[in-house]
Design a protein around this motif. Structure first.
Motif, PDB file in Angstrom:
ATOM      1  N   GLY A  64       0.815  -1.206   0.000  1.00  0.00           N
ATOM      2  CA  GLY A  64       0.000   0.000   0.000  1.00  0.00           C
ATOM      3  C   GLY A  64       0.850   1.259   0.000  1.00  0.00           C
ATOM      4  N   ARG A  65       1.926   1.231   0.763  1.00  0.00           N
ATOM      5  CA  ARG A  65       2.832   2.386   0.821  1.00  0.00           C
ATOM      6  C   ARG A  65       3.505   2.621  -0.537  1.00  0.00           C
ATOM      7  NH1 ARG A  65       4.363   1.251   5.295  1.00  0.00           N
ATOM      8  NH2 ARG A  65       6.045  -0.190   4.801  1.00  0.00           N
ATOM      9  N   HIS A  66       3.909   1.540  -1.182  1.00  0.00           N
ATOM     10  CA  HIS A  66       4.542   1.667  -2.501  1.00  0.00           C
ATOM     11  C   HIS A  66       3.558   2.229  -3.518  1.00  0.00           C
ATOM     12  CE1 HIS A  66       6.258   0.461  -6.391  1.00  0.00           C
ATOM     13  NE2 HIS A  66       7.430   0.475  -5.768  1.00  0.00           N
ATOM     14  N   ALA A  67       2.318   1.706  -3.489  1.00  0.00           N
ATOM     15  CA  ALA A  67       1.311   2.185  -4.437  1.00  0.00           C
ATOM     16  C   ALA A  67       1.017   3.668  -4.235  1.00  0.00           C
ATOM     17  CB  ALA A  67       0.029   1.366  -4.287  1.00  0.00           C
ATOM     18  N   ALA A  68       0.942   4.096  -2.965  1.00  0.00           N
ATOM     19  CA  ALA A  68       0.551   5.473  -2.665  1.00  0.00           C
ATOM     20  C   ALA A  68       1.682   6.467  -2.845  1.00  0.00           C
ATOM     21  CB  ALA A  68       0.003   5.551  -1.239  1.00  0.00           C
ATOM     22  N   THR A  69       2.902   6.084  -2.445  1.00  0.00           N
ATOM     23  CA  THR A  69       3.993   7.068  -2.421  1.00  0.00           C
ATOM     24  C   THR A  69       5.008   6.922  -3.545  1.00  0.00           C
ATOM     25  OG1 THR A  69       5.347   5.700  -0.936  1.00  0.00           O
ATOM     26  CG2 THR A  69       3.789   7.242   0.079  1.00  0.00           C
ATOM     27  N   VAL A  70       5.143   5.713  -4.113  1.00  0.00           N
ATOM     28  CA  VAL A  70       6.091   5.514  -5.208  1.00  0.00           C
ATOM     29  C   VAL A  70       5.380   5.549  -6.554  1.00  0.00           C
ATOM     30  CG1 VAL A  70       7.826   3.983  -6.214  1.00  0.00           C
ATOM     31  CG2 VAL A  70       7.638   4.186  -3.725  1.00  0.00           C
ATOM     32  N   SER A  71       4.360   4.697  -6.712  1.00  0.00           N
ATOM     33  CA  SER A  71       3.589   4.708  -7.959  1.00  0.00           C
ATOM     34  C   SER A  71       2.662   5.914  -8.048  1.00  0.00           C
ATOM     35  CB  SER A  71       2.767   3.422  -8.087  1.00  0.00           C
ATOM     36  OG  SER A  71       3.608   2.300  -8.208  1.00  0.00           O
ATOM     37  N   ARG A  72       2.362   6.492  -6.881  1.00  0.00           N
ATOM     38  CA  ARG A  72       1.505   7.684  -6.811  1.00  0.00           C
ATOM     39  C   ARG A  72       0.174   7.485  -7.548  1.00  0.00           C
ATOM     40  NH1 ARG A  72       4.237  12.068  -4.840  1.00  0.00           N
ATOM     41  NH2 ARG A  72       6.523  11.901  -4.734  1.00  0.00           N
ATOM     42  N   VAL A  73      -0.500   6.386  -7.218  1.00  0.00           N
ATOM     43  CA  VAL A  73      -1.797   6.152  -7.836  1.00  0.00           C
ATOM     44  C   VAL A  73      -2.769   7.243  -7.414  1.00  0.00           C
ATOM     45  CG1 VAL A  73      -1.435   3.667  -7.972  1.00  0.00           C
ATOM     46  CG2 VAL A  73      -2.554   4.624  -5.957  1.00  0.00           C
ATOM     47  N   ARG A  74      -3.705   7.510  -8.274  1.00  0.00           N
ATOM     48  CA  ARG A  74      -4.665   8.578  -8.042  1.00  0.00           C
ATOM     49  C   ARG A  74      -6.087   8.035  -8.054  1.00  0.00           C
ATOM     50  NH1 ARG A  74      -0.770  10.412  -6.453  1.00  0.00           N
ATOM     51  NH2 ARG A  74       0.411  12.258  -7.115  1.00  0.00           N
ATOM     52  N   VAL A  75      -6.983   8.759  -7.396  1.00  0.00           N
ATOM     53  CA  VAL A  75      -8.394   8.390  -7.354  1.00  0.00           C
ATOM     54  C   VAL A  75      -8.928   8.283  -8.782  1.00  0.00           C
ATOM     55  CG1 VAL A  75     -10.700   9.137  -6.658  1.00  0.00           C
ATOM     56  CG2 VAL A  75      -8.756   9.423  -5.092  1.00  0.00           C
ATOM     57  N   GLY A  76      -9.641   7.185  -9.042  1.00  0.00           N
ATOM     58  CA  GLY A  76     -10.217   6.963 -10.358  1.00  0.00           C
ATOM     59  C   GLY A  76      -9.367   6.119 -11.284  1.00  0.00           C
ATOM     60  N   GLU A  77      -8.095   5.885 -10.919  1.00  0.00           N
ATOM     61  CA  GLU A  77      -7.214   5.100 -11.774  1.00  0.00           C
ATOM     62  C   GLU A  77      -7.547   3.611 -11.669  1.00  0.00           C
ATOM     63  OE1 GLU A  77      -3.059   7.619 -12.141  1.00  0.00           O
ATOM     64  OE2 GLU A  77      -3.162   5.913 -10.767  1.00  0.00           O
ATOM     65  N   PRO A  78      -7.315   2.858 -12.779  1.00  0.00           N
ATOM     66  CA  PRO A  78      -7.502   1.398 -12.709  1.00  0.00           C
ATOM     67  C   PRO A  78      -6.388   0.752 -11.900  1.00  0.00           C
ATOM     68  CG  PRO A  78      -6.597   2.024 -14.834  1.00  0.00           C
ATOM     69  CD  PRO A  78      -6.920   3.311 -14.119  1.00  0.00           C
ATOM     70  N   PHE A  79      -6.699  -0.351 -11.280  1.00  0.00           N
ATOM     71  CA  PHE A  79      -5.764  -0.998 -10.369  1.00  0.00           C
ATOM     72  C   PHE A  79      -6.038  -2.497 -10.394  1.00  0.00           C
ATOM     73  CE2 PHE A  79      -3.650  -2.128  -6.482  1.00  0.00           C
ATOM     74  CZ  PHE A  79      -2.788  -1.095  -6.153  1.00  0.00           C
ATOM     75  N   SER A  80      -5.005  -3.300 -10.519  1.00  0.00           N
ATOM     76  CA  SER A  80      -5.164  -4.752 -10.497  1.00  0.00           C
ATOM     77  C   SER A  80      -4.463  -5.330  -9.280  1.00  0.00           C
ATOM     78  CB  SER A  80      -4.594  -5.382 -11.767  1.00  0.00           C
ATOM     79  OG  SER A  80      -5.350  -5.008 -12.903  1.00  0.00           O
ATOM     80  N   LEU A  81      -5.078  -6.354  -8.724  1.00  0.00           N
ATOM     81  CA  LEU A  81      -4.572  -6.964  -7.500  1.00  0.00           C
ATOM     82  C   LEU A  81      -4.683  -8.474  -7.627  1.00  0.00           C
ATOM     83  CD1 LEU A  81      -3.638  -6.063  -4.583  1.00  0.00           C
ATOM     84  CD2 LEU A  81      -6.010  -6.396  -3.894  1.00  0.00           C
ATOM     85  N   GLY A  82      -3.633  -9.192  -7.222  1.00  0.00           N
ATOM     86  CA  GLY A  82      -3.681 -10.644  -7.239  1.00  0.00           C
ATOM     87  C   GLY A  82      -3.202 -11.213  -5.924  1.00  0.00           C
ATOM     88  N   ASN A  83      -3.503 -12.505  -5.709  1.00  0.00           N
ATOM     89  CA  ASN A  83      -3.020 -13.152  -4.486  1.00  0.00           C
ATOM     90  C   ASN A  83      -1.889 -14.143  -4.759  1.00  0.00           C
ATOM     91  OD1 ASN A  83      -4.354 -15.343  -5.604  1.00  0.00           O
ATOM     92  ND2 ASN A  83      -5.716 -15.698  -3.866  1.00  0.00           N
ATOM     93  N   GLY A  84      -1.430 -14.205  -6.025  1.00  0.00           N
ATOM     94  CA  GLY A  84      -0.350 -15.106  -6.382  1.00  0.00           C
ATOM     95  C   GLY A  84      -0.765 -16.546  -6.533  1.00  0.00           C
ATOM     96  N   ARG A  85      -2.055 -16.835  -6.346  1.00  0.00           N
ATOM     97  CA  ARG A  85      -2.581 -18.197  -6.469  1.00  0.00           C
ATOM     98  C   ARG A  85      -3.711 -18.265  -7.490  1.00  0.00           C
ATOM     99  NH1 ARG A  85      -2.378 -16.888  -1.297  1.00  0.00           N
ATOM    100  NH2 ARG A  85      -4.632 -16.917  -1.020  1.00  0.00           N
ATOM    101  N   GLY A  86      -3.719 -17.331  -8.429  1.00  0.00           N
ATOM    102  CA  GLY A  86      -4.678 -17.363  -9.516  1.00  0.00           C
ATOM    103  C   GLY A  86      -5.816 -16.373  -9.426  1.00  0.00           C
ATOM    104  N   LEU A  87      -6.055 -15.785  -8.245  1.00  0.00           N
ATOM    105  CA  LEU A  87      -7.125 -14.804  -8.100  1.00  0.00           C
ATOM    106  C   LEU A  87      -6.633 -13.436  -8.553  1.00  0.00           C
ATOM    107  CD1 LEU A  87     -10.014 -14.213  -7.045  1.00  0.00           C
ATOM    108  CD2 LEU A  87      -8.967 -13.642  -4.840  1.00  0.00           C
ATOM    109  N   VAL A  88      -7.353 -12.845  -9.515  1.00  0.00           N
ATOM    110  CA  VAL A  88      -6.987 -11.522 -10.041  1.00  0.00           C
ATOM    111  C   VAL A  88      -8.209 -10.615  -9.968  1.00  0.00           C
ATOM    112  CG1 VAL A  88      -6.173 -10.212 -12.027  1.00  0.00           C
ATOM    113  CG2 VAL A  88      -5.226 -12.482 -11.569  1.00  0.00           C
ATOM    114  N   VAL A  89      -8.024  -9.460  -9.364  1.00  0.00           N
ATOM    115  CA  VAL A  89      -9.104  -8.493  -9.167  1.00  0.00           C
ATOM    116  C   VAL A  89      -8.791  -7.224  -9.945  1.00  0.00           C
ATOM    117  CG1 VAL A  89     -10.243  -7.020  -7.455  1.00  0.00           C
ATOM    118  CG2 VAL A  89      -9.688  -9.396  -6.890  1.00  0.00           C
ATOM    119  N   ALA A  90      -9.750  -6.773 -10.742  1.00  0.00           N
ATOM    120  CA  ALA A  90      -9.649  -5.468 -11.389  1.00  0.00           C
ATOM    121  C   ALA A  90     -10.451  -4.485 -10.549  1.00  0.00           C
ATOM    122  CB  ALA A  90     -10.199  -5.527 -12.814  1.00  0.00           C
ATOM    123  N   ALA A  91      -9.847  -3.353 -10.242  1.00  0.00           N
ATOM    124  CA  ALA A  91     -10.488  -2.413  -9.325  1.00  0.00           C
ATOM    125  C   ALA A  91     -10.236  -0.972  -9.748  1.00  0.00           C
ATOM    126  CB  ALA A  91      -9.977  -2.640  -7.906  1.00  0.00           C
TER     127      ALA A  91
END
Length: 242
Positions: free
Chosen positions: A26-53
């Motif tokens: 979360g810290r990397h996403a917020a302060t390094v990647s500097r994601v912004r409100v409204g941007e697309p974001f993908s998240l996985g658990n490394g075991r096949g589950l992939v979430v588009a958000a």
């Protein structure tokens, strides 16, 4: 391109629900990647589950997401292993990184007879942790649904025992059959890559006794950092994965 992060504790979720990504990710996403409100974001658990958000809000060390879609991937078969001999400088690490991006499933650090780099004592855990971090970052960079496993640090006898039932393919200039012509079956596949000085005759004999195939990648002699990824690309093509 959507930002992609790993949250191994994520078990399941539903469309419309919210997820808060905290900690180092979360810290990397917020302060390094500097994601912004409204941007697309993908998240996985490394075991096949992939979430588009979509990013709902950010803070100094967290990102709040709204789930737009959920997909559970099925692992491909056969599984492919990279048995990478320890090598000097960062050549083994470069091989592990590239192989992860190309779709390797398991990485095994091999203490070959001619390995200049040695993992002994505390270096064993430190080395595995380093390779695991490389695999994790390469998985994120390549937006992979499955996080490869980094196996134990093994010597040759241990390695052969570990790979019982697996189709062992040894990459070596002494091979008489090109990898592109090797016959594959339903077994998992292990690509064995030697160190800078090559695989010894004694090691080749032990692999042969275990039923391994010794193959060549052509007339050019590749570095230990490139042989594994090159072989994996050929196997991917043979399996129809590219």
């Amino acid at each position: 391109m959507a930002h992609f992060y790993l949250l191994e504790t994520l078990e399941s979720t539903t469309v419309g629900s919210t997820i808060v990504l905290e900690g180092a990710e979360g810290r990397h996403a917020a302060t390094v990647s500097r994601v912004r409100v409204g941007e697309p974001f993908s998240l996985g658990n490394g075991r096949g589950l992939v979430v588009a958000a979509e990013v709902l809000s950010t803070s100094k060390d967290s990102v709040e997401l709204r789930v737009d879609s959920v997909e559970q991937m099925t692992p491909e078969t056969p599984q492919i292993y990279l048995v990478q001999a320890l090598a000097k400088t960062d050549r083994d690490e470069r091989a592990v990184e590239a192989a992860t991006e190309l779709g390797i499933d398991v990485v095994i650090p091999w203490a070959a007879d001619r390995s200049i780099s040695k993992w002994e004592g505390p270096k064993i855990d430190k080395g595995r942790s380093r390779w695991s971090a490389i695999v994790r970052e390469a998985t994120k960079q390549s937006i992979r649904a499955f996080l490869p496993r980094v196996g134990p640090h093994l010597k040759t006898a241990q390695l052969i025992s570990e790979l019982e039932g697996v189709h062992i393919i040894v990459l070596d200039p002494t091979g008489t059959v090109p990898l592109s012509q090797i016959e594959l079956d339903e077994r998992d596949i292990a690509l064995v890559v030697g160190p800078e000085g090559g695989i010894t005759e004694a090691e080749l004999a032990r692999f042969s006794e275990a039923g391994a195939s010794t193959v060549t990648l052509g007339s050019n002699i590749l570095r230990t950092s490139t042989a594994g990824p090159a072989a994996l690309a050929i196997i991917n093509a043979k399996l129809g994965r590219c």
